[in-house]
Design an enzyme around this catalytic site. Structure first.
Site, PDB file in Angstrom:
ATOM      1  N   HIS A   2      -4.087   7.125   3.087  1.00  0.00           N
ATOM      2  CA  HIS A   2      -4.352   5.800   2.524  1.00  0.00           C
ATOM      3  C   HIS A   2      -5.771   5.386   2.917  1.00  0.00           C
ATOM      4  O   HIS A   2      -6.171   5.536   4.075  1.00  0.00           O
ATOM      5  CB  HIS A   2      -3.328   4.813   3.078  1.00  0.00           C
ATOM      6  CG  HIS A   2      -3.532   3.408   2.613  1.00  0.00           C
ATOM      7  ND1 HIS A   2      -3.829   3.106   1.304  1.00  0.00           N
ATOM      8  CD2 HIS A   2      -3.488   2.232   3.277  1.00  0.00           C
ATOM      9  CE1 HIS A   2      -3.955   1.786   1.188  1.00  0.00           C
ATOM     10  NE2 HIS A   2      -3.758   1.237   2.361  1.00  0.00           N
TER      11      HIS A   2
ATOM     12  N   CYS B 156       0.815  -1.221   0.000  1.00  0.00           N
ATOM     13  CA  CYS B 156       0.000   0.000   0.000  1.00  0.00           C
ATOM     14  C   CYS B 156       0.847   1.269   0.000  1.00  0.00           C
ATOM     15  O   CYS B 156       0.341   2.348  -0.320  1.00  0.00           O
ATOM     16  CB  CYS B 156      -0.938   0.019   1.197  1.00  0.00           C
ATOM     17  SG  CYS B 156      -2.085  -1.341   1.177  1.00  0.00           S
TER      18      CYS B 156
ATOM     19  N   ASN C 148     -10.044  -0.548  -0.313  1.00  0.00           N
ATOM     20  CA  ASN C 148      -8.584  -0.414  -0.198  1.00  0.00           C
ATOM     21  C   ASN C 148      -7.948  -0.828  -1.518  1.00  0.00           C
ATOM     22  O   ASN C 148      -7.873  -2.018  -1.834  1.00  0.00           O
ATOM     23  CB  ASN C 148      -8.082  -1.280   0.962  1.00  0.00           C
ATOM     24  CG  ASN C 148      -6.579  -1.160   1.160  1.00  0.00           C
ATOM     25  OD1 ASN C 148      -5.868  -0.595   0.317  1.00  0.00           O
ATOM     26  ND2 ASN C 148      -6.092  -1.693   2.263  1.00  0.00           N
TER      27      ASN C 148
HETATM   28  N1  ACO Z   1     -18.370  -9.645   8.328  1.00  0.00           N
HETATM   29  C1  ACO Z   1     -18.874  -9.955   9.529  1.00  0.00           C
HETATM   30  N2  ACO Z   1     -18.085 -10.305  10.566  1.00  0.00           N
HETATM   31  C2  ACO Z   1     -16.772 -10.294  10.386  1.00  0.00           C
HETATM   32  C3  ACO Z   1     -16.190  -9.983   9.149  1.00  0.00           C
HETATM   33  C4  ACO Z   1     -17.052  -9.639   8.098  1.00  0.00           C
HETATM   34  N3  ACO Z   1     -16.608  -9.310   6.867  1.00  0.00           N
HETATM   35  N4  ACO Z   1     -14.844 -10.067   9.264  1.00  0.00           N
HETATM   36  C5  ACO Z   1     -14.579 -10.428  10.522  1.00  0.00           C
HETATM   37  N5  ACO Z   1     -15.746 -10.570  11.207  1.00  0.00           N
HETATM   38  C6  ACO Z   1     -15.932 -10.934  12.607  1.00  0.00           C
HETATM   39  C7  ACO Z   1     -14.743 -11.667  13.174  1.00  0.00           C
HETATM   40  O1  ACO Z   1     -14.814 -13.039  12.886  1.00  0.00           O
HETATM   41  C8  ACO Z   1     -14.902 -11.380  14.648  1.00  0.00           C
HETATM   42  O2  ACO Z   1     -15.898 -12.244  15.170  1.00  0.00           O
HETATM   43  P1  ACO Z   1     -15.749 -12.875  16.667  1.00  0.00           P
HETATM   44  O3  ACO Z   1     -15.729 -11.665  17.582  1.00  0.00           O
HETATM   45  O4  ACO Z   1     -16.948 -13.734  16.770  1.00  0.00           O
HETATM   46  O5  ACO Z   1     -14.435 -13.602  16.637  1.00  0.00           O
HETATM   47  C9  ACO Z   1     -15.466  -9.952  14.692  1.00  0.00           C
HETATM   48  O6  ACO Z   1     -16.020  -9.732  13.372  1.00  0.00           O
HETATM   49  C10 ACO Z   1     -14.428  -8.894  14.967  1.00  0.00           C
HETATM   50  O7  ACO Z   1     -13.270  -9.127  14.161  1.00  0.00           O
HETATM   51  P2  ACO Z   1     -12.016  -8.176  14.202  1.00  0.00           P
HETATM   52  O8  ACO Z   1     -11.003  -8.668  13.217  1.00  0.00           O
HETATM   53  O9  ACO Z   1     -11.575  -8.002  15.636  1.00  0.00           O
HETATM   54  O10 ACO Z   1     -12.670  -6.820  13.691  1.00  0.00           O
HETATM   55  P3  ACO Z   1     -12.036  -5.390  13.590  1.00  0.00           P
HETATM   56  O11 ACO Z   1     -12.898  -4.420  14.279  1.00  0.00           O
HETATM   57  O12 ACO Z   1     -10.568  -5.396  13.913  1.00  0.00           O
HETATM   58  O13 ACO Z   1     -12.169  -5.072  12.016  1.00  0.00           O
HETATM   59  C11 ACO Z   1     -10.809  -5.056  10.028  1.00  0.00           C
HETATM   60  C12 ACO Z   1     -11.523  -5.904  11.079  1.00  0.00           C
HETATM   61  C13 ACO Z   1     -11.846  -4.244   9.299  1.00  0.00           C
HETATM   62  C14 ACO Z   1     -10.090  -5.983   9.082  1.00  0.00           C
HETATM   63  C15 ACO Z   1      -9.821  -4.103  10.729  1.00  0.00           C
HETATM   64  O14 ACO Z   1      -9.056  -4.807  11.656  1.00  0.00           O
HETATM   65  C16 ACO Z   1      -8.873  -3.417   9.756  1.00  0.00           C
HETATM   66  O15 ACO Z   1      -9.267  -2.575   8.993  1.00  0.00           O
HETATM   67  N6  ACO Z   1      -7.591  -3.730   9.856  1.00  0.00           N
HETATM   68  C17 ACO Z   1      -6.574  -3.030   9.068  1.00  0.00           C
HETATM   69  C18 ACO Z   1      -6.563  -3.374   7.631  1.00  0.00           C
HETATM   70  C19 ACO Z   1      -5.516  -2.525   6.968  1.00  0.00           C
HETATM   71  O16 ACO Z   1      -5.409  -1.340   7.245  1.00  0.00           O
HETATM   72  N7  ACO Z   1      -4.659  -3.061   6.170  1.00  0.00           N
HETATM   73  C20 ACO Z   1      -3.526  -2.178   5.773  1.00  0.00           C
HETATM   74  C21 ACO Z   1      -3.066  -2.220   4.545  1.00  0.00           C
HETATM   75  S1  ACO Z   1      -3.569  -3.536   3.482  1.00  0.00           S
HETATM   76  C22 ACO Z   1      -2.281  -3.807   2.368  1.00  0.00           C
HETATM   77  O17 ACO Z   1      -1.175  -3.432   2.591  1.00  0.00           O
HETATM   78  C23 ACO Z   1      -2.555  -4.651   1.143  1.00  0.00           C
END
Ligand code: ACO
Length: 318
Positions: free
Chosen positions: A245, A113, A275
């Site tokens: 980003h 990214c 993204n």
């Molecule tokens: N739909 C419904 N539920 C979901 C989904 C979905 N798509 N994805 C995960 N869940 C569930 C999980 O299983 C979990 O359930 P549980 O509590 O029963 O175990 C719950 O939702 C919470 O999951 P988390 O992973 O803790 O959710 P979080 O609030 O952290 O959000 C996310 C996840 C959106 C991926 C976030 O962590 C994020 O944006 N992370 C950063 C991503 C990023 O910035 N990447 C950087 C660059 S990417 C690159 O370089 C290519």
């Protein structure tokens, strides 16, 4: 003293759109979950056969048009991508062939990214030292090709698109400074675990420990924006726009809070684009230039964070 300045911006999105409601039919998720956790509402995805360089060519031609530069007059191409068309030639050279600027240096950087930030930093140096006069900087991705569409943890996040800027020499900045970082210690938190040398798995897909990536992204981007302001002796109140980003609205909001910047001063396209990795910052920049929000003379802070981890920022007088 020579500086570089952004003479024109361009972007391109593939036609096909996948909404959160479409995703509800593909994986166990909901529009409400995706919007509240990420801010994303829809994303663009390349058609079969439509490649990273196809998207980049459209974006590049628009940036050249905006700058009033003929494609054959480009004399430097720095291309950020994680999803190249081929193992080689690199995407920069494939784009050079299409633009007809034969013989000039053209290359790709694969810093996920942060790819556009790295490409911008390199191109800026070449313009500043007088070795490039019309440097094209591109970020383009077809992340849909390395997305596991059955994994709800990643399928809702990633998308395709391209953005570009044309840098020219100027007597005043322009690009005031760029700041690049990486830390491979975090490799296992975000990676696509296949490659020519290590071998290809059956499925080419992004692996991500989302919440760990989230926390580190917020910390590193917060440090990056402070480093960028400090390096220039600029107070955060002088900033006109944050062009971040577009990974997650909550990460964007956290960085804006660190800068004490109201969200109306932050360019947000994540709801429309998802993204798009290396394409994300130049896409957002072009959208805001074309809709008239970003104006000539305004001070912009650009930043991106991605797999590696790699991250980077830039302070730019547009
Ligand atoms: N739909 C419904 N539920 C979901 C989904 C979905 N798509 N994805 C995960 N869940 C569930 C999980 O299983 C979990 O359930 P549980 O509590 O029963 O175990 C719950 O939702 C919470 O999951 P988390 O992973 O803790 O959710 P979080 O609030 O952290 O959000 C996310 C996840 C959106 C991926 C976030 O962590 C994020 O944006 N992370 C950063 C991503 C990023 O910035 N990447 C950087 C660059 S990417 C690159 O370089 C290519």
């Amino acid at each position: 003293m020579i500086y570089s300045r952004i003479a024109g911006t361009g972007s391109h999105l593939p036609e096909k759109v996948i909404s959160n409601f479409d995703l509800e039919k593909m994986v166990d998720t909901s529009d409400e979950w995706i919007r509240s956790r990420t801010g994303i509402e829809r994303r663009h995805v390349a058609a079969d056969g439509e490649t990273t360089v196809d998207l980049a060519e459209h974006a590049a031609r628009r940036a050249l048009d905006a700058a009033g530069v003929r494609p054959e007059d480009v004399d430097f191409i720095a291309f950020g991508t994680t999803t190249p068309d081929l193992v080689f030639p690199n995407c920069g050279t494939l784009l050079q062939r299409r633009l007809g600027c034969r013989g000039v240096p053209a290359f790709s950087v694969e810093t996920a990214c942060a790819g556009f930030m790295y490409a911008l930093s390199i191109a800026d140096k070449y313009v500043r030292c007088g070795e490039a006069q019309r440097a094209l900087v591109v970020g383009s991705e077809t992340l849909s090709r390395i997305t596991d569409w059955s994994d709800r943890g990643t399928a809702v996040l990633f998308a395709d698109g391209a953005g570009a800027v044309l840098l020219e020499p100027a007597a005043a900045p322009g690009v005031l400074s760029t700041h690049l970082h990486s830390d491979g210690v975090y490799k296992d938190l975000l990676y696509c675990g296949s490659g020519v040398s290590s071998g290809f798995a059956d499925k080419l897909a992004i692996s991500m420990a989302g919440s760990e990536v989230f926390k580190i992204a917020v910390t590193k981007l917060g440090q990056a924006v402070e480093e960028t302001l400090a390096a220039n002796g600029v107070d955060r109140t002088a900033l006109d726009w944050l062009v971040p980003h577009q990974a997650n609205i909550r990460i964007i909001e956290a960085t804006a809070r660190r800068l004490d910047l109201p969200m109306r001063r932050v360019i947000v396209t994540v709801q429309e684009h998802g993204n798009t990795s290396a394409a994300s910052v130049p896409l957002a920049l072009d959208v805001a230039v074309r809709d008239g929000r970003i104006k000539r003379g305004e001070l912009l802070l650009l930043e991106a964070f991605g797999g590696g981890f790699t991250w980077g920022s830039a302070l730019v007088r547009y």
